[in-house]
Design a protein around this motif. Structure first.
Motif, PDB file in Angstrom:
ATOM      1  N   VAL A  81       0.866  -1.175   0.000  1.00  0.00           N
ATOM      2  CA  VAL A  81       0.000   0.000   0.000  1.00  0.00           C
ATOM      3  C   VAL A  81       0.899   1.220   0.000  1.00  0.00           C
ATOM      4  N   ASP A  82       0.848   1.985  -1.087  1.00  0.00           N
ATOM      5  CA  ASP A  82       1.699   3.166  -1.233  1.00  0.00           C
ATOM      6  C   ASP A  82       0.817   4.331  -1.663  1.00  0.00           C
ATOM      7  N   CYS A  83       0.500   5.262  -0.800  1.00  0.00           N
ATOM      8  CA  CYS A  83       0.976   5.363   0.553  1.00  0.00           C
ATOM      9  C   CYS A  83      -0.163   5.772   1.474  1.00  0.00           C
ATOM     10  N   LEU A  84       0.032   5.539   2.770  1.00  0.00           N
ATOM     11  CA  LEU A  84      -0.996   5.857   3.754  1.00  0.00           C
ATOM     12  C   LEU A  84      -1.221   7.359   3.901  1.00  0.00           C
ATOM     13  N   THR A  85      -0.186   8.170   3.755  1.00  0.00           N
ATOM     14  CA  THR A  85      -0.385   9.612   3.922  1.00  0.00           C
ATOM     15  C   THR A  85      -1.222  10.191   2.776  1.00  0.00           C
ATOM     16  N   LEU A  86      -1.068   9.655   1.562  1.00  0.00           N
ATOM     17  CA  LEU A  86      -1.946  10.089   0.471  1.00  0.00           C
ATOM     18  C   LEU A  86      -3.375   9.619   0.721  1.00  0.00           C
ATOM     19  N   TRP A  87      -3.527   8.403   1.224  1.00  0.00           N
ATOM     20  CA  TRP A  87      -4.847   7.887   1.582  1.00  0.00           C
ATOM     21  C   TRP A  87      -5.501   8.808   2.613  1.00  0.00           C
ATOM     22  N   LEU A  88      -4.749   9.190   3.635  1.00  0.00           N
ATOM     23  CA  LEU A  88      -5.258  10.098   4.662  1.00  0.00           C
ATOM     24  C   LEU A  88      -5.685  11.427   4.045  1.00  0.00           C
ATOM     25  N   SER A  89      -4.854  11.977   3.182  1.00  0.00           N
ATOM     26  CA  SER A  89      -5.186  13.230   2.503  1.00  0.00           C
ATOM     27  C   SER A  89      -6.471  13.090   1.692  1.00  0.00           C
ATOM     28  N   LEU A 125       8.890  15.740  11.525  1.00  0.00           N
ATOM     29  CA  LEU A 125      10.284  16.065  11.834  1.00  0.00           C
ATOM     30  C   LEU A 125      10.690  17.458  11.372  1.00  0.00           C
ATOM     31  N   SER A 126       9.759  18.210  10.866  1.00  0.00           N
ATOM     32  CA  SER A 126      10.077  19.515  10.298  1.00  0.00           C
ATOM     33  C   SER A 126       9.530  20.619  11.208  1.00  0.00           C
ATOM     34  N   ILE A 127       9.529  21.823  10.688  1.00  0.00           N
ATOM     35  CA  ILE A 127       8.988  22.945  11.445  1.00  0.00           C
ATOM     36  C   ILE A 127       7.478  22.802  11.562  1.00  0.00           C
ATOM     37  N   VAL A 128       6.892  23.463  12.533  1.00  0.00           N
ATOM     38  CA  VAL A 128       5.439  23.458  12.692  1.00  0.00           C
ATOM     39  C   VAL A 128       4.847  24.266  11.543  1.00  0.00           C
ATOM     40  N   ASN A 131      -0.152  27.063   9.002  1.00  0.00           N
ATOM     41  CA  ASN A 131      -1.605  27.212   8.861  1.00  0.00           C
ATOM     42  C   ASN A 131      -2.321  26.027   9.491  1.00  0.00           C
ATOM     43  N   ALA A 132      -3.573  26.249   9.847  1.00  0.00           N
ATOM     44  CA  ALA A 132      -4.343  25.256  10.590  1.00  0.00           C
ATOM     45  C   ALA A 132      -4.558  23.965   9.802  1.00  0.00           C
ATOM     46  N   LEU A 133      -4.818  24.068   8.502  1.00  0.00           N
ATOM     47  CA  LEU A 133      -5.045  22.869   7.703  1.00  0.00           C
ATOM     48  C   LEU A 133      -3.800  21.982   7.679  1.00  0.00           C
ATOM     49  N   ALA A 134      -2.649  22.581   7.460  1.00  0.00           N
ATOM     50  CA  ALA A 134      -1.402  21.809   7.419  1.00  0.00           C
ATOM     51  C   ALA A 134      -1.090  21.195   8.781  1.00  0.00           C
ATOM     52  N   ARG A 135      -1.347  21.953   9.861  1.00  0.00           N
ATOM     53  CA  ARG A 135      -1.126  21.401  11.205  1.00  0.00           C
ATOM     54  C   ARG A 135      -2.082  20.252  11.480  1.00  0.00           C
ATOM     55  N   SER A 136      -3.318  20.382  11.043  1.00  0.00           N
ATOM     56  CA  SER A 136      -4.306  19.320  11.225  1.00  0.00           C
ATOM     57  C   SER A 136      -3.872  18.052  10.490  1.00  0.00           C
ATOM     58  N   PHE A 137      -3.392  18.204   9.250  1.00  0.00           N
ATOM     59  CA  PHE A 137      -2.930  17.054   8.493  1.00  0.00           C
ATOM     60  C   PHE A 137      -1.712  16.424   9.160  1.00  0.00           C
ATOM     61  N   ARG A 138      -0.756  17.235   9.568  1.00  0.00           N
ATOM     62  CA  ARG A 138       0.447  16.716  10.228  1.00  0.00           C
ATOM     63  C   ARG A 138       0.083  15.929  11.474  1.00  0.00           C
ATOM     64  N   ASP A 139      -0.835  16.466  12.270  1.00  0.00           N
ATOM     65  CA  ASP A 139      -1.255  15.785  13.495  1.00  0.00           C
ATOM     66  C   ASP A 139      -1.978  14.470  13.175  1.00  0.00           C
ATOM     67  N   ALA A 141      -1.657  12.631  10.487  1.00  0.00           N
ATOM     68  CA  ALA A 141      -0.681  11.672   9.963  1.00  0.00           C
ATOM     69  C   ALA A 141       0.126  11.046  11.101  1.00  0.00           C
ATOM     70  N   GLY A 142       0.503  11.844  12.066  1.00  0.00           N
ATOM     71  CA  GLY A 142       1.243  11.309  13.211  1.00  0.00           C
ATOM     72  C   GLY A 142       0.424  10.298  13.994  1.00  0.00           C
ATOM     73  N   ILE A 143      -0.851  10.611  14.205  1.00  0.00           N
ATOM     74  CA  ILE A 143      -1.736   9.679  14.917  1.00  0.00           C
ATOM     75  C   ILE A 143      -1.916   8.402  14.099  1.00  0.00           C
ATOM     76  N   MET A 144      -2.207   8.551  12.794  1.00  0.00           N
ATOM     77  CA  MET A 144      -2.390   7.387  11.927  1.00  0.00           C
ATOM     78  C   MET A 144      -1.148   6.498  11.957  1.00  0.00           C
ATOM     79  N   ASN A 145       0.026   7.082  11.823  1.00  0.00           N
ATOM     80  CA  ASN A 145       1.257   6.300  11.815  1.00  0.00           C
ATOM     81  C   ASN A 145       1.453   5.536  13.122  1.00  0.00           C
ATOM     82  N   GLN A 146       1.094   6.148  14.244  1.00  0.00           N
ATOM     83  CA  GLN A 146       1.200   5.459  15.531  1.00  0.00           C
ATOM     84  C   GLN A 146       0.246   4.279  15.617  1.00  0.00           C
ATOM     85  N   VAL A 147      -0.978   4.466  15.129  1.00  0.00           N
ATOM     86  CA  VAL A 147      -1.984   3.399  15.167  1.00  0.00           C
ATOM     87  C   VAL A 147      -1.538   2.219  14.310  1.00  0.00           C
TER      88      VAL A 147
END
Length: 167
Positions: A81-89, A125-128, A131-139, A141-147
């Motif tokens: 499955v390539d890739c989960l972050t695109l799936w999340l988006s 691993l990058s800067i915060v 904007n709110a949308l990008a922060r929401s996606f980053r958060d 993705a981090g939760i999804m990756n942990q799960v």
């Protein structure tokens, strides 16, 4: 059955590593489950480059309904499955409840028979983002990756084409 999560940054070699792992399983041919959609010429070219490396693979384009695709392809070759972050988006863009979808994925994975290898981007691993949308996606993705890492048998972090075993 094996569940493997491959993570890393952009252009780190994640996909090539995952493809090599998928080919290493005895049941062939491997099955490529693509979550990307070609919305522009650059993405079309990127998809074409990936496809050129996968001669002889069975391919499925699955931008949203990942769990049904995993069930439908179970019992054959290893699935990549390539890739989960695109799936999340895709899920977020479609207005679907990504948390429910990720939970459904984590619930389904342990019951699968054939190996599955997930590729995902490490985006924390990058800067915060500014904007709110990008922060929401980053958060998200981090939760999804942990799960997904929690239900995976193995987790690797790829840097400069070199895998590091995390789990």
């Amino acid at each position: 059955m094996a569940v493997i999560l491959i993570t890393g940054g952009a252009r780190s070699g994640k996909s090539a590593r995952a493809e090599a792992l998928a080919r290493s399983f005895p049941a062939q041919p491997p099955i490529y489950i693509a979550t990307a959609e070609a919305h522009d010429a650059e993405m079309e070219a990127r998809i074409a480059r990936h496809r050129a490396r996968r001669i002889g693979w069975i391919e499925r384009e699955v931008p949203l309904d990942l769990v049904p695709a995993l069930h439908a392809t179970d019992g054959g070759g290893a699935r990549l499955v390539d890739c989960l972050t695109l799936w999340l988006s895709n899920l977020m863009h479609a207005g679907r409840n990504w948390e429910d979808e990720v939970d459904a994925l984590a619930t389904a994975v342990p019951g699968l028979k054939s190996p599955v290898i997930f590729v995902t981007n490490e985006v924390g691993l990058s800067i915060v983002p500014d904007n709110a949308l990008a922060r929401s996606f980053r958060d998200a993705a981090g939760i999804m990756n942990q799960v997904v890492a929690d239900v995976a048998d193995k987790v690797e972090f790829v840097v400069a084409g070199l895998p590091m075993k995390l789990k």
